[in-house]
Scaffold this active site. Structure first.
Site, mmCIF file in Angstrom:
data_model
loop_
_atom_site.group_PDB
_atom_site.id
_atom_site.type_symbol
_atom_site.label_atom_id
_atom_site.label_comp_id
_atom_site.label_asym_id
_atom_site.label_seq_id
_atom_site.Cartn_x
_atom_site.Cartn_y
_atom_site.Cartn_z
ATOM 1 N N THR A 1 0.821 -1.214 0.000
ATOM 2 C CA THR A 1 0.000 0.000 0.000
ATOM 3 C C THR A 1 0.854 1.263 0.000
ATOM 4 O O THR A 1 1.998 1.246 0.493
ATOM 5 C CB THR A 1 -0.904 -0.007 1.259
ATOM 6 O OG1 THR A 1 -1.408 1.306 1.490
ATOM 7 C CG2 THR A 1 -0.147 -0.421 2.517
ATOM 8 N N ASP A 2 0.284 2.348 -0.495
ATOM 9 C CA ASP A 2 0.990 3.643 -0.457
ATOM 10 C C ASP A 2 1.197 4.119 0.979
ATOM 11 O O ASP A 2 2.016 5.012 1.231
ATOM 12 C CB ASP A 2 0.243 4.708 -1.279
ATOM 13 C CG ASP A 2 -1.193 4.972 -0.850
ATOM 14 O OD1 ASP A 2 -1.665 4.340 0.127
ATOM 15 O OD2 ASP A 2 -1.851 5.821 -1.487
ATOM 16 N N GLU A 3 0.451 3.542 1.930
ATOM 17 C CA GLU A 3 0.536 4.018 3.318
ATOM 18 C C GLU A 3 1.896 3.722 3.947
ATOM 19 O O GLU A 3 2.262 4.320 4.960
ATOM 20 C CB GLU A 3 -0.604 3.425 4.152
ATOM 21 C CG GLU A 3 -1.935 3.695 3.472
ATOM 22 C CD GLU A 3 -3.164 3.589 4.345
ATOM 23 O OE1 GLU A 3 -3.032 3.619 5.574
ATOM 24 O OE2 GLU A 3 -4.256 3.489 3.768
ATOM 25 N N TYR B 1 -1.512 -0.227 11.118
ATOM 26 C CA TYR B 1 -1.753 -0.909 9.830
ATOM 27 C C TYR B 1 -0.576 -0.692 8.883
ATOM 28 O O TYR B 1 -0.008 -1.642 8.349
ATOM 29 C CB TYR B 1 -3.055 -0.395 9.190
ATOM 30 C CG TYR B 1 -3.170 -0.727 7.718
ATOM 31 C CD1 TYR B 1 -3.291 -2.062 7.298
ATOM 32 C CD2 TYR B 1 -3.156 0.268 6.732
ATOM 33 C CE1 TYR B 1 -3.384 -2.374 5.937
ATOM 34 C CE2 TYR B 1 -3.248 -0.035 5.386
ATOM 35 C CZ TYR B 1 -3.364 -1.356 4.993
ATOM 36 O OH TYR B 1 -3.455 -1.667 3.662
ATOM 37 N N LYS C 1 2.186 -3.409 7.272
ATOM 38 C CA LYS C 1 2.395 -3.627 5.833
ATOM 39 C C LYS C 1 3.851 -3.331 5.447
ATOM 40 O O LYS C 1 4.433 -4.034 4.616
ATOM 41 C CB LYS C 1 1.439 -2.749 5.018
ATOM 42 C CG LYS C 1 -0.035 -3.085 5.166
ATOM 43 C CD LYS C 1 -0.410 -4.469 4.651
ATOM 44 C CE LYS C 1 -0.303 -4.582 3.153
ATOM 45 N NZ LYS C 1 -0.769 -5.927 2.692
HETATM 46 P P1 NAD Z 1 -10.225 -6.692 2.825
HETATM 47 O O1 NAD Z 1 -10.173 -6.349 4.260
HETATM 48 O O2 NAD Z 1 -11.465 -6.366 2.034
HETATM 49 O O3 NAD Z 1 -9.970 -8.247 2.618
HETATM 50 C C1 NAD Z 1 -8.979 -8.950 3.305
HETATM 51 C C2 NAD Z 1 -9.214 -10.425 3.076
HETATM 52 O O4 NAD Z 1 -8.164 -11.144 3.742
HETATM 53 C C3 NAD Z 1 -10.539 -10.943 3.665
HETATM 54 O O5 NAD Z 1 -11.160 -11.794 2.743
HETATM 55 C C4 NAD Z 1 -10.108 -11.701 4.914
HETATM 56 O O6 NAD Z 1 -10.982 -12.763 5.240
HETATM 57 C C5 NAD Z 1 -8.741 -12.203 4.481
HETATM 58 N N1 NAD Z 1 -7.870 -12.492 5.635
HETATM 59 C C6 NAD Z 1 -7.631 -11.690 6.712
HETATM 60 N N2 NAD Z 1 -6.785 -12.311 7.556
HETATM 61 C C7 NAD Z 1 -6.467 -13.510 7.001
HETATM 62 C C8 NAD Z 1 -5.623 -14.573 7.388
HETATM 63 N N3 NAD Z 1 -4.946 -14.547 8.547
HETATM 64 N N4 NAD Z 1 -5.525 -15.644 6.569
HETATM 65 C C9 NAD Z 1 -6.227 -15.685 5.399
HETATM 66 N N5 NAD Z 1 -7.048 -14.713 4.995
HETATM 67 C C10 NAD Z 1 -7.160 -13.626 5.778
HETATM 68 O O7 NAD Z 1 -8.945 -6.005 2.197
HETATM 69 P P2 NAD Z 1 -8.737 -5.324 0.763
HETATM 70 O O8 NAD Z 1 -9.174 -3.929 0.840
HETATM 71 O O9 NAD Z 1 -9.260 -6.224 -0.293
HETATM 72 O O10 NAD Z 1 -7.144 -5.319 0.719
HETATM 73 C C11 NAD Z 1 -6.437 -6.412 0.153
HETATM 74 C C12 NAD Z 1 -4.966 -6.135 0.205
HETATM 75 O O11 NAD Z 1 -4.664 -4.940 -0.481
HETATM 76 C C13 NAD Z 1 -4.424 -5.948 1.622
HETATM 77 O O12 NAD Z 1 -3.162 -6.557 1.693
HETATM 78 C C14 NAD Z 1 -4.308 -4.437 1.763
HETATM 79 O O13 NAD Z 1 -3.271 -4.109 2.669
HETATM 80 C C15 NAD Z 1 -3.951 -4.052 0.350
HETATM 81 N N6 NAD Z 1 -4.346 -2.702 -0.076
HETATM 82 C C16 NAD Z 1 -5.620 -2.276 0.105
HETATM 83 C C17 NAD Z 1 -6.002 -1.027 -0.353
HETATM 84 C C18 NAD Z 1 -7.425 -0.524 -0.234
HETATM 85 O O14 NAD Z 1 -7.699 0.633 -0.566
HETATM 86 N N7 NAD Z 1 -8.365 -1.334 0.221
HETATM 87 C C19 NAD Z 1 -5.057 -0.203 -0.981
HETATM 88 C C20 NAD Z 1 -3.759 -0.670 -1.154
HETATM 89 C C21 NAD Z 1 -3.416 -1.930 -0.704
HETATM 90 P P1 TYD Z 2 -10.135 4.944 4.684
HETATM 91 O O1 TYD Z 2 -11.172 4.551 3.679
HETATM 92 O O2 TYD Z 2 -10.210 4.382 6.058
HETATM 93 O O3 TYD Z 2 -8.724 4.664 4.011
HETATM 94 P P2 TYD Z 2 -7.233 5.074 4.513
HETATM 95 O O4 TYD Z 2 -7.302 5.755 5.816
HETATM 96 O O5 TYD Z 2 -6.573 3.742 4.616
HETATM 97 O O6 TYD Z 2 -6.693 5.945 3.448
HETATM 98 O O7 TYD Z 2 -10.154 6.535 4.823
HETATM 99 C C1 TYD Z 2 -9.968 7.353 3.685
HETATM 100 C C2 TYD Z 2 -9.986 8.793 4.133
HETATM 101 O O8 TYD Z 2 -11.290 9.098 4.656
HETATM 102 C C3 TYD Z 2 -9.021 9.078 5.263
HETATM 103 O O9 TYD Z 2 -8.482 10.388 5.092
HETATM 104 C C4 TYD Z 2 -9.880 9.037 6.511
HETATM 105 C C5 TYD Z 2 -11.224 9.541 6.021
HETATM 106 N N1 TYD Z 2 -12.395 8.975 6.720
HETATM 107 C C6 TYD Z 2 -13.391 9.835 7.224
HETATM 108 O O10 TYD Z 2 -13.308 11.068 7.089
HETATM 109 N N2 TYD Z 2 -14.447 9.280 7.867
HETATM 110 C C7 TYD Z 2 -14.589 7.931 8.031
HETATM 111 O O11 TYD Z 2 -15.600 7.496 8.645
HETATM 112 C C8 TYD Z 2 -13.580 7.073 7.509
HETATM 113 C C9 TYD Z 2 -13.685 5.579 7.671
HETATM 114 C C10 TYD Z 2 -12.506 7.645 6.866
#
Ligand code: NAD
Ligand code: TYD
Length: 340
Positions: free
Chosen positions: A126-128, A150, A154
Site C-alpha cells: 500500500t501507499d501508506e 496498519y 504492511k
Molecule cells: P479486505 O479487508 O477487504 O480483505 C482482506 C481479506 O483477507 C478478507 O477476505 C479476509 O478474510 C482475508 N484475511 C484476513 N486475515 C487472514 C488470514 N490470517 N488468513 C487468510 N485470509 C485472511 O482487504 P482489501 O481492501 O481487499 O485489501 C487487500 C490487500 O490490499 C491488503 O493486503 C491491503 O493491505 C492491500 N491494499 C488495500 C487497499 C485498499 O484501498 N483497500 C489499498 C492498497 C493496498
Molecule cells: P479509509 O477509507 O479508512 O482509508 P485510509 O485511511 O486507509 O486511506 O479513509 C480514507 C480517508 O477518509 C481518510 O483520510 C480518513 C477519512 N475517513 C473519514 O473522514 N471518515 C470515516 O468514517 C472514515 C472511515 C474515513
C-alpha cells in the site's frame, strides 16, 4: 504462472482480482485461500462459484500446515498475497491481528514459497507504507515511514519480502497501491460507508477538517496494474499503482452526494483519527513505463462506485444489518466528538 493461490481472495481487492484473472486468461487455475474474517465474504465470489478453474480453501495464512496443504493439493506455482487486516481505524483500536496476519502471515507464506520453490511470490502492499507526504509524490525508492499500526504492519511485510529475495533468491515482486474503490468493498472504508449511509439518510462522519487527500483508484485499474507487474515486472522490484492524482475528502464527499442527489447537510464533521495521514501521493511512472495506464480518474472512480452500491443493495444491506457491523460502528463512531 498457471496455478494461482490468491490469499485473501474473498475480500474486496482479492475477489476483484480473482474475477479479473478468470475473465482474462483461459489456461489457469485460481485457488482462493481465505480465513473468512469479518471482511471475507463468499458473496464476493458468487459469480465464479461454478467455474471449473476456480476453487476455494478456507484457511489462515499464519497456519503453515494449512498453507502447505493448499499449495500441494493444487500444484500452486504462484502466490499473490492480498490477505491482511486492512482498516486503519481497526488497527488503532486493536493492532494485534495486524501483526499476526500482515507480518507473521506474510512470513509463513514466504517460507512456503521458498520450500515449494514457487515461480513467483507477489506481495500486495500500500501507499501508506511511505507515510504522510506533504508535497511531491512517493517513488518506490523512498524511505518507508509508516505511521499507523496498519501501515507499520504492511511496511514490515514489505521488508521481509525483500529480505527473502536478497537472502534466498526468492522470485518476488511487490506492488504498492493507493486507496481502491469499487464493487465489494466492505462498508467500513470511507467511500462505501458514506454511499450506503447517504442512501439511508444517515450522517456521514467526516474526520477532522476533511482536507486530507487520497488517490482513489478504481479497483479494476489496480488489478490491471498487478497483472502488468506479474507479467512484465522485474523480479525483486517494487511498483506503485494509482491514478497519480488526488482528491480531498470533502470534495470526494460532495461528488458522492451530488451523484446520489443527496444534500450536503448529511455531512457530520467529527473528531479526527489519531495520527491521521493528511496526504498520500504516488509517482506511478515506473509502472507506466511497462505499458500500463489507469483507465479512470479519481472522480470517475467515485461515480462508478456510487452506481455499483446503488445497484447492489442486496450485497451491502446483509453486511450492515449484521451483528458484527453494528457493534463495530457503535464502537468506532458512538463516542466521537461532533465538530461544529
Ligand atoms: P479486505 O479487508 O477487504 O480483505 C482482506 C481479506 O483477507 C478478507 O477476505 C479476509 O478474510 C482475508 N484475511 C484476513 N486475515 C487472514 C488470514 N490470517 N488468513 C487468510 N485470509 C485472511 O482487504 P482489501 O481492501 O481487499 O485489501 C487487500 C490487500 O490490499 C491488503 O493486503 C491491503 O493491505 C492491500 N491494499 C488495500 C487497499 C485498499 O484501498 N483497500 C489499498 C492498497 C493496498
Ligand atoms: P479509509 O477509507 O479508512 O482509508 P485510509 O485511511 O486507509 O486511506 O479513509 C480514507 C480517508 O477518509 C481518510 O483520510 C480518513 C477519512 N475517513 C473519514 O473522514 N471518515 C470515516 O468514517 C472514515 C472511515 C474515513
Amino acid at each position: 504462472m498457471r496455478n494461482f493461490l490468491i490469499t485473501g481472495g474473498a475480500g474486496f481487492i482479492g475477489a476483484n482480482f480473482t474475477h479479473y484473472l478468470l475473465r482474462n486468461y483461459t489456461d489457469i487455475k485460481v485457488v482462493v485461500y481465505d480465513k473468512l474474517t469479518y471482511a471475507g465474504n463468499l458473496d464476493n465470489l458468487l459469480d465464479v462459484g461454478d467455474d471449473p478453474r476456480y476453487a476455494f480453501v478456507q484457511g489462515d495464512i499464519a497456519d503453515a500446515d494449512s498453507v502447505a496443504a493448499a499449495i500441494r493439493d493444487h500444484q500452486i506455482d504462484t502466490i499473490v498475497n492480498f490477505a491482511a487486516e486492512s482498516h486503519v481505524d481497526r488497527s488503532i483500536m486493536n493492532p494485534d491481528a495486524f501483526v499476526k496476519t500482515d507480518v507473521y502471515g506474510t512470513y509463513v507464506l514466504l517460507e512456503a514459497a521458498r520450500r515449494f520453490n514457487l515461480e513467483r511470490y507477489h506481495q500486495i502492499s500500500t501507499d501508506e507504507v511511505y507515510g504522510h507526504v506533504p508535497v511531491g509524490s512517493s517513488k518506490e525508492t523512498d524511505p518507508l515511514e509508516p505511521r499507523s499500526p496498519y501501515a507499520a504492519s504492511k511496511a514490515s511485510a514489505d521488508l521481509m519480502v525483500n529480505a527473502y529475495h536478497i537472502t534466498y533468491g526468492l522470485p518476488v515482486t511487490i506492488s504498492r497501491g493507493s486507496n481502491n474503490i469499487g464493487p465489494y468493498q466492505y462498508p467500513e472504508k470511507v467511500i462505501p460507508l458514506f454511499v450506503t449511509n447517504a442512501m439511508d439518510d444517515v450522517a456521514l462522519p467526516l474526520y477532522g477538517d476533511g482536507l486530507q487527500m487520497r488517490d482513489y483508484q478504481y479497483v479494476e485499474d489496480h488489478c490491471e496494474g498487478i497483472d502488468a507487474v506479474l507479467r512484465r515486472g522485474q523480479i525483486g522490484e517494487v511498483y506503485n499503482i494509482g491514478t497519480g492524482s488526488e482528491l480531498r475528502n470533502i470534495d470526494m464527499t460532495h461528488l458522492l452526494l451530488d451523484t446520489l442527489g443527496k444534500p450536503y447537510s448529511l455531512i457530520q464533521p467529527v473528531s479526527d483519527r489519531p495520527g491521521h495521514d493528511r496526504r498520500y501521493s504516488l509517482d506511478v511512472s515506473k509502472l507506466k513505463a511497462l505499458g500500463w495506464q489507469p483507465r479512470h480518474t479519481c472522480a470517475e472512480a467515485v461515480v462508478k462506485t456510487v452506481r455499483w452500491y446503488q445497484a447492489n443493495e442486496w450485497w451491502w444491506r446483509k453486511i450492515k444489518s449484521g451483528e458484527h457491523y453494528r457493534a463495530f460502528y457503535q464502537r468506532l463512531y458512538a463516542g466521537r466528538e461532533i465538530r461544529t
